[in-house]
Write a protein that holds these residues in place. Structure first.
Motif, PDB file in Angstrom:
ATOM      1  N   GLN A   9      12.250 -87.584  -4.019  1.00  0.00           N
ATOM      2  CA  GLN A   9      12.603 -88.924  -4.466  1.00  0.00           C
ATOM      3  C   GLN A   9      13.731 -88.839  -5.482  1.00  0.00           C
ATOM      4  OE1 GLN A   9       9.904 -91.199  -7.117  1.00  0.00           O
ATOM      5  NE2 GLN A   9       9.961 -92.807  -5.566  1.00  0.00           N
ATOM      6  N   ASP A  63       7.990 -97.687  -3.609  1.00  0.00           N
ATOM      7  CA  ASP A  63       8.515 -96.632  -4.478  1.00  0.00           C
ATOM      8  C   ASP A  63       7.417 -95.689  -4.956  1.00  0.00           C
ATOM      9  OD1 ASP A  63      11.215 -97.725  -4.560  1.00  0.00           O
ATOM     10  OD2 ASP A  63      10.349 -99.344  -5.748  1.00  0.00           O
ATOM     11  N   TYR A 113      16.782 -97.634  -5.784  1.00  0.00           N
ATOM     12  CA  TYR A 113      16.575 -97.010  -7.077  1.00  0.00           C
ATOM     13  C   TYR A 113      17.489 -97.565  -8.156  1.00  0.00           C
ATOM     14  CZ  TYR A 113      14.096 -93.872  -4.026  1.00  0.00           C
ATOM     15  OH  TYR A 113      13.227 -93.363  -3.088  1.00  0.00           O
TER      16      TYR A 113
END
Length: 322
Positions: free
Chosen positions: A276, A140, A89
């Motif tokens: 997430q 993702d 990330y």
């Protein structure tokens, strides 16, 4: 499985590494007395003395040194594993899972606009028809076709799945001499996409022409892209997905002979893991996708091919389809 309190264990690892209570307290952002208390908690739990105090700091006892050699690698492994997860990330890449038709027909033509807005973000596209499992693959986010429900995921509608027949303009050259237009056109070869083989039955049922499939001349292709190319080359009539053939219709390569759209009840969704970590790059890409879908929908309402209008009017006047 016997595991001591984790906070005292972490304090022990830092004190053993720095060999100084003051330095350990600074690294842990706590007071020196708090460090001493945590060490005492661990020693009481284990029933052994782990350190001896010296003028310049502390020194591991024999049992403390053995314990340190075995505990330290575990914390190093935890640190490496955490870096692996969080790095996904913090880097400049977005790993997108989708399928070939949407990538080629909708996403790729628009990606230059995203690159212009975010030149430092790289979008890596993985095309696969396999079921999505965020736990088993390193992506993702995804763009998927379905009903919006995927276990362990959050889904936002990007655009509805809307279908109708499309064909090359040349296929209708003799329409004006044909008195039975719907039957004439549906008697042409029906082009079928392997992964969307139910589109023809669904659409024909919608317009009350189920019988058109009986004994129909058909040709099946391995993808929708090949199916539409066959239609453009005059091999027959195919079922188009509205958002995927928009450019072909606008440029006059395909036309909508019946002007009869049908919403299948499914849609293309932007899908992300239910849990997430927030990432600015993923949030930016998701917002951009939704904006592009909204813009393309508005453009479709405002743009129509003149030839498609002409043929649509012909069909409307000559067809009794309900």
């Amino acid at each position: 499985m016997k595991i001591p309190p984790l906070n005292p264990l972490k304090v022990f690892e830092v004190v053993a590494r720095t060999e100084n209570l003051t330095h350990a307290a600074s690294e842990l952002c706590v007071s020196q007395s708090a460090v001493s208390r945590q060490v005492a908690v661990l020693e009481e739990y284990l029933g052994v003395q782990l350190f001896t105090r010296e003028r310049g700091g502390v020194r591991l006892t024999e049992v403390g040194e053995v314990y340190s050699r075995r505990v330290t690698p575990a914390f190093q492994a935890i640190s490496q594993a955490t870096s692996y997860v969080t790095q996904r990330y913090s880097d400049s890449r977005i790993r997108l899972r989708t399928y070939t038709t949407l990538t080629a027909r909708w996403l790729i033509p628009r990606l230059p606009r995203f690159n212009a807005l975010y030149p430092n973000i790289e979008v890596i596209v993985d095309n696969s028809p396999a079921p999505l499992d965020f736990n088993a693959e390193s992506c993702d986010m995804a763009i998927l076709l379905g009903d919006g429900h995927w276990t362990g995921s959050q889904a936002t509608l990007l655009m509805e799945d809307i279908i109708e027949p499309v064909c090359a303009p040349e296929l209708l050259d003799d329409v004006h001499s044909c008195e039975r237009f719907p039957e004439y056109l549906l008697s042409k070869r029906l082009l079928i996409s392997k992964y969307r083989k139910n589109d023809w039955p669904i659409w024909l049922h919608h317009v009350g022409r189920d019988a058109a499939l009986n004994g129909a001349d058909t040709m099946t292709f391995s993808s929708s892209i090949l199916t539409w190319q066959a239609a453009m080359d005059g091999l027959g009539i195919a079922i188009g997905q509205k958002h995927m053939v928009q450019a072909d219709i606008r440029h006059g390569h395909l036309i909508r002979p019946f002007n009869r759209e049908f919403k299948t009840g499914k849609g293309h969704y932007v899908v992300t893991p239910a849990v997430q970590r927030f990432s600015p790059k993923i949030s930016a890409f998701r917002d951009w996708l939704l904006h592009e879908a909204s813009e393309s929908g508005e453009a479709e309402e405002g743009e129509k091919s003149p030839r498609a209008d002409l043929k649509g009017a012909t069909v409307a006047n000559r067809s009794n389809m309900k």
